[in-house]
Design a protein around this motif. Sequence first.
Motif, PDB file in Angstrom:
ATOM      1  N   THR A   1      41.919  52.876  16.050  1.00 12.16           N
ATOM      2  CA  THR A   1      41.009  51.937  16.673  1.00 12.16           C
ATOM      3  C   THR A   1      41.193  50.552  16.064  1.00 12.16           C
ATOM      4  O   THR A   1      41.476  50.432  14.860  1.00 12.16           O
TER       5      THR A   1
ATOM      6  N   ALA B   1      38.714  48.455  15.977  1.00 12.64           N
ATOM      7  CA  ALA B   1      37.459  48.187  15.283  1.00 12.64           C
ATOM      8  C   ALA B   1      37.570  48.658  13.835  1.00 12.64           C
ATOM      9  O   ALA B   1      37.985  49.780  13.564  1.00 12.64           O
ATOM     10  N   HIS B   2      37.212  47.769  12.902  1.00 12.05           N
ATOM     11  CA  HIS B   2      37.270  48.084  11.472  1.00 12.05           C
ATOM     12  C   HIS B   2      38.691  48.437  11.034  1.00 12.05           C
ATOM     13  O   HIS B   2      38.892  49.221  10.116  1.00 12.05           O
TER      14      HIS B   2
ATOM     15  N   TYR C   1      37.717  61.077   9.629  1.00 12.77           N
ATOM     16  CA  TYR C   1      37.842  59.653   9.940  1.00 12.77           C
ATOM     17  C   TYR C   1      38.014  58.896   8.637  1.00 12.77           C
ATOM     18  O   TYR C   1      37.371  59.203   7.625  1.00 12.77           O
TER      19      TYR C   1
ATOM     20  N   GLU D   1      39.102  54.713   6.880  1.00  7.66           N
ATOM     21  CA  GLU D   1      39.413  53.299   7.073  1.00  7.66           C
ATOM     22  C   GLU D   1      39.652  52.641   5.723  1.00  7.66           C
ATOM     23  O   GLU D   1      39.147  53.090   4.686  1.00  7.66           O
TER      24      GLU D   1
ATOM     25  N   ALA E   1      27.021  54.594   9.166  1.00  3.24           N
ATOM     26  CA  ALA E   1      27.983  53.721   9.853  1.00  3.24           C
ATOM     27  C   ALA E   1      29.325  54.418  10.025  1.00  3.24           C
ATOM     28  O   ALA E   1      29.960  54.321  11.082  1.00  3.24           O
TER      29      ALA E   1
ATOM     30  N   GLU F   1      29.068  56.946  12.806  1.00  2.00           N
ATOM     31  CA  GLU F   1      29.031  56.288  14.111  1.00  2.00           C
ATOM     32  C   GLU F   1      30.438  55.888  14.550  1.00  2.00           C
ATOM     33  O   GLU F   1      30.820  56.064  15.720  1.00  2.00           O
ATOM     34  N   ARG F   2      31.230  55.374  13.632  1.00  2.00           N
ATOM     35  CA  ARG F   2      32.606  54.977  13.950  1.00  2.00           C
ATOM     36  C   ARG F   2      33.452  56.207  14.277  1.00  2.00           C
ATOM     37  O   ARG F   2      34.299  56.162  15.173  1.00  2.00           O
ATOM     38  N   TRP F   3      33.243  57.273  13.552  1.00  2.00           N
ATOM     39  CA  TRP F   3      33.969  58.518  13.805  1.00  2.00           C
ATOM     40  C   TRP F   3      33.657  59.049  15.194  1.00  2.00           C
ATOM     41  O   TRP F   3      34.541  59.404  15.970  1.00  2.00           O
TER      42      TRP F   3
ATOM     43  N   ALA G   1      32.677  57.453  17.753  1.00  2.00           N
ATOM     44  CA  ALA G   1      33.221  56.592  18.803  1.00  2.00           C
ATOM     45  C   ALA G   1      34.675  56.947  19.113  1.00  2.00           C
ATOM     46  O   ALA G   1      35.150  56.759  20.235  1.00  2.00           O
TER      47      ALA G   1
END
Length: 375
Positions: A196, A198-199, A218, A220, A231, A234-236, A238
């Motif tokens: 992704t 994002a981030h 997940y 990052e 947070a 939530e990213r995972w 998505a």
Amino acid sequence: MTHEESDSERWDVIVVGAGPAGCAAAVAACRTRPGARVLLLDRSDFPRDKVCGDGIAAEAFDVLAELGMDAAAIADGYPPVERLRLAAPGGTEVERPLARPAHVIPRRVLDARIVAEALRQGVVLRQHAVRSVESTPDGVTVDGLRADVVVGADGAESVVRRALHPAPPAGTVALAFRAYADEPAGQTGTQVITMTSAHWPAYAWSFPDGTGRANVGYGEVLTAAPPSRAAMLERWDALAPAGGPRDALRAHRLPLSTGRPPIPDGRILLVGDAQCLINPLTGEGIFYAVRSGQLAGRAALAGARAGTLYRRAMRGALGRHFRHTTLLARGTRAPRIIDAAVRACRRDQRVFDDLLRIGLADGLLTPRLVTGLRR
């Protein structure tokens, strides 16, 4: 073991940490000098869990085989994974066969089997949580145990590394969540990585192990303060709505090779995560762990010259690779470069193979991979 007993002991090599890196170092030392007194210390009993994606590249098994370990026995019960699906930050996807099949083996199983192989080759293992490491003119003292050389293989939060180096610099550490779940439908024999923008750099993964289960997670790269658990979840979600069992979720810091400390002269060596040897492109660390352990174990019998020999061996084996991964990590700070790479992989299996080799083992930036990135 009483204090008097430990104080009277002298070992040729003490290895702190009995994961793949530590076992590789201990076995390499035993094979370099048959009869050498090699002690392996770990705070845990085995089998024990370790947060990881569990993907093991074929090149890691090559190193284990070079160390005289039974690679087939280590992988027994976990069939080869022959395909990989990549989804780029921009949405482009490619799925291709791996040039050499990988395996997905839970670390609870993998590490215990590698420990058993190390014991079979004459390594002595003790359960002990190391608290202090002190270098002296004629050796190194570890909680009262004395050795000519100490190898720190005690992971991302290494006690041994803290005796030599400060924490890795900002921007060179990643954070990952991992859980186990039922294998997703239609994913048998295929690893999946979904990236992704994002981030960025960030991706989710799903790695089936061939038993009906999958390692999912997940991760990052941390560019600021670590995000909250909520947070990260939530990213995972998505990226991978299936997610994983929240009650079994575990997190782990990954010190990337772009922030690895220099290898000093002397009698204390660092390997694997303790030396910040995590591939900055993929988060892979098993190949680096066993390769650095192998090289450190061979050098460890040289006493005061161990650090010098280990540094030279690492430079010869992985120096050019590290330069290329650092260059590629800098170049891929823009997600569009990864999009270009995945598009190039769709056009050419050889580009796919080159990208995986540099991301999972000791590959280099080949002309066709560079051309694909430029396009």
